[in-house]
Design an enzyme around this catalytic site. Structure first.
Site, mmCIF file in Angstrom:
data_model
loop_
_atom_site.group_PDB
_atom_site.id
_atom_site.type_symbol
_atom_site.label_atom_id
_atom_site.label_comp_id
_atom_site.label_asym_id
_atom_site.label_seq_id
_atom_site.Cartn_x
_atom_site.Cartn_y
_atom_site.Cartn_z
ATOM 1 N N TYR A 63 -14.787 -12.767 -0.578
ATOM 2 C CA TYR A 63 -15.581 -11.612 -0.988
ATOM 3 C C TYR A 63 -16.727 -12.019 -1.907
ATOM 4 O O TYR A 63 -17.828 -11.447 -1.836
ATOM 5 C CB TYR A 63 -14.687 -10.594 -1.698
ATOM 6 C CG TYR A 63 -13.754 -9.859 -0.773
ATOM 7 C CD1 TYR A 63 -14.200 -8.785 -0.014
ATOM 8 C CD2 TYR A 63 -12.425 -10.238 -0.656
ATOM 9 C CE1 TYR A 63 -13.353 -8.099 0.834
ATOM 10 C CE2 TYR A 63 -11.557 -9.558 0.192
ATOM 11 C CZ TYR A 63 -12.030 -8.497 0.939
ATOM 12 O OH TYR A 63 -11.182 -7.823 1.781
ATOM 13 N N ARG A 88 -7.579 11.055 -6.439
ATOM 14 C CA ARG A 88 -8.761 10.220 -6.180
ATOM 15 C C ARG A 88 -10.016 11.064 -6.327
ATOM 16 O O ARG A 88 -11.020 10.621 -6.911
ATOM 17 C CB ARG A 88 -8.658 9.632 -4.777
ATOM 18 C CG ARG A 88 -9.932 9.021 -4.197
ATOM 19 C CD ARG A 88 -10.340 7.757 -4.923
ATOM 20 N NE ARG A 88 -11.468 7.162 -4.239
ATOM 21 C CZ ARG A 88 -12.728 7.582 -4.346
ATOM 22 N NH1 ARG A 88 -13.018 8.617 -5.106
ATOM 23 N NH2 ARG A 88 -13.699 6.959 -3.706
ATOM 24 N N ARG A 105 -3.900 6.246 0.570
ATOM 25 C CA ARG A 105 -4.563 7.381 1.205
ATOM 26 C C ARG A 105 -3.681 8.227 2.103
ATOM 27 O O ARG A 105 -4.060 9.330 2.487
ATOM 28 C CB ARG A 105 -5.759 6.856 2.026
ATOM 29 C CG ARG A 105 -6.898 6.340 1.168
ATOM 30 C CD ARG A 105 -7.989 5.748 2.036
ATOM 31 N NE ARG A 105 -7.578 4.482 2.631
ATOM 32 C CZ ARG A 105 -8.295 3.801 3.526
ATOM 33 N NH1 ARG A 105 -9.448 4.312 3.943
ATOM 34 N NH2 ARG A 105 -7.863 2.652 3.992
ATOM 35 N N ARG A 124 0.820 -1.213 0.000
ATOM 36 C CA ARG A 124 0.000 0.000 0.000
ATOM 37 C C ARG A 124 0.855 1.266 0.000
ATOM 38 O O ARG A 124 0.494 2.266 0.628
ATOM 39 C CB ARG A 124 -0.960 0.023 1.202
ATOM 40 C CG ARG A 124 -2.026 -1.053 1.159
ATOM 41 C CD ARG A 124 -2.982 -0.918 2.322
ATOM 42 N NE ARG A 124 -3.907 -2.033 2.412
ATOM 43 C CZ ARG A 124 -4.531 -2.400 3.512
ATOM 44 N NH1 ARG A 124 -4.332 -1.721 4.632
ATOM 45 N NH2 ARG A 124 -5.361 -3.428 3.518
#
Length: 376
Positions: free
Chosen positions: A162, A48, A39, A35
């Site tokens: 998922y 974004r 963010r 990552r």
């Protein structure tokens, strides 16, 4: 790793990341972060917002390229990882992926019965995922030649979680109910996912990825026995089936299962996984011990990747951060015959959202600096 017989001379590799995997000497230890584009970077948040949605960002060649390059431009990292998401594969199968603010990923459709399996759109799946190879090709024209590109996928079991649950889950009750009550169905689903991942990762390699990684993010919810039935065999099948080399250049395979460090020996015993990710709960000396019985020489030695606690990077106390880096390197150095070969520094999981980018810059620099005091 077991290097395929080609005319390519691995000694000519300039990448510290790839040299470590091949057991070659480096001036400093390579580091990249799971990552690393995300963010915590203000420039990511700006792009974004420009994209309008996470999926728009993932599917836009120029924007996804820009995000992948952000941490490479900002930090002295030794590898880039493709900006994408593990769930684009089930999305391409027709499940309708969306990301809900403060809730995470959600699928419009779930897979729970045999008839559901028949609705999965697996034929010509790369037609719906072509934006990924396009992003990779674009990236390869912009990345420095000494910075390799890591492609990736979720593991079959993680994607199945998922696809069955429909979203993130606290106890994974739906998939476990199917797994324990209808294992035949579970294996059918995992086989379908595996075949699609093989196609997907081969397309990434053919587009230019230098290595690929399988994120078994939910493998740790399984018992040891269930991991050996429902996760590891499918990861192994993927690694056996995707390109071992491409255009004469070896393609290493990386696998990361969070929460099952004591199974690292089993993962190493597959002999098709070149790099094993280790989360922060496990000493690297223990991880190296688990792999030792499965390797005999540096030419086929498994490389370890890890394993700083991401929270330590978040809180950003520099003396504590430096002390832990020194501990991790020393722990590995002693257990690896006083060498840092076959180690890639990383976090034990991904960079946390509110991490200060200055902390990341500090970590990268001290890993490089401190490692130069060790024999490589």
């Amino acid at each position: 790793m077991n290097t395929p017989q080609t005319n390519f001379n691995i000694n000519n590799i300039k990448s510290t990341f790839l040299r470590s995997i091949f057991g070659l000497q480096n001036q400093h230890l390579p580091i990249w972060l799971m990552r690393q584009a995300g963010r915590y970077l203000p420039e990511y948040l700006a792009i974004r917002n420009k994209a309008g949605s996470f999926m728009n960002l993932c599917t836009n060649v120029d924007l996804a390229t820009e995000v992948t390059l952000m941490p490479i431009n900002r930090f002295n990292l030794d590898a880039a990882i493709l900006f994408s998401d593990i769930l684009v594969v089930p999305d391409a199968m027709g499940l309708g992926l969306s990301f809900v603010e403060n809730e995470g990923p959600r699928f419009a459709k779930t897979i729970n019965t045999i008839s559901d399996l028949n609705t999965l759109q697996t034929d010509n799946i790369m037609d719906r995922l072509q934006y990924v190879p396009n992003i990779i090709k674009n990236l390869k024209t912009k990345l420095p030649t000494n910075i390799p590109l890591i492609g990736f996928s979720g593991s079959p079991f993680t994607l199945a979680c998922y696809m069955i649950e429909g979203a993130s889950s606290k106890n994974h009750s739906k998939i476990k109910a199917i797994m324990y009550n209808n294992s035949d169905f579970m294996h059918q689903l995992l086989t379908i996912i595996t075949n699609s991942i093989i196609t997907y990762l081969n397309a990434q390699i053919e587009a230019g990825c230098d290595t690929v990684m399988i994120f078994d993010s939910w493998g740790g919810i399984l018992t040891d026995r269930d991991f050996l039935e429902f996760s590891l065999p499918y990861i192994t099948q993927i690694c056996k089936s995707i390109h071992n080399s491409y255009n004469g250049i070896p393609i290493p395979k990386i696998s990361f299962t969070r929460g099952l460090n004591h199974m690292i020996g089993n993962i190493a015993s597959t002999k098709v996984i070149d790099v094993i990710g280790v989360d922060w709960t496990c000493n690297l000396s223990y991880a190296r011990e688990l792999t030792e019985s499965h390797t005999t020489t540096n030419s086929n030695k498994v490389t370890l990747q890890g394993n700083l606690d991401p929270v330590l990077l978040l809180v950003g106390d520099k003396p504590a951060l430096k002390k832990q880096v020194e501990r991790i390197l020393h722990d590995y150095y002693i257990s690896n015959n006083e060498s840092l070969n076959n180690l890639i520094f990383n976090l034990g999981h991904g960079v946390l959202p509110h991490t200060n980018p200055d902390h990341v810059a500090y970590l990268v620099d001290i890993v490089h600096d401190i490692s130069m005091n060790f024999k490589m």
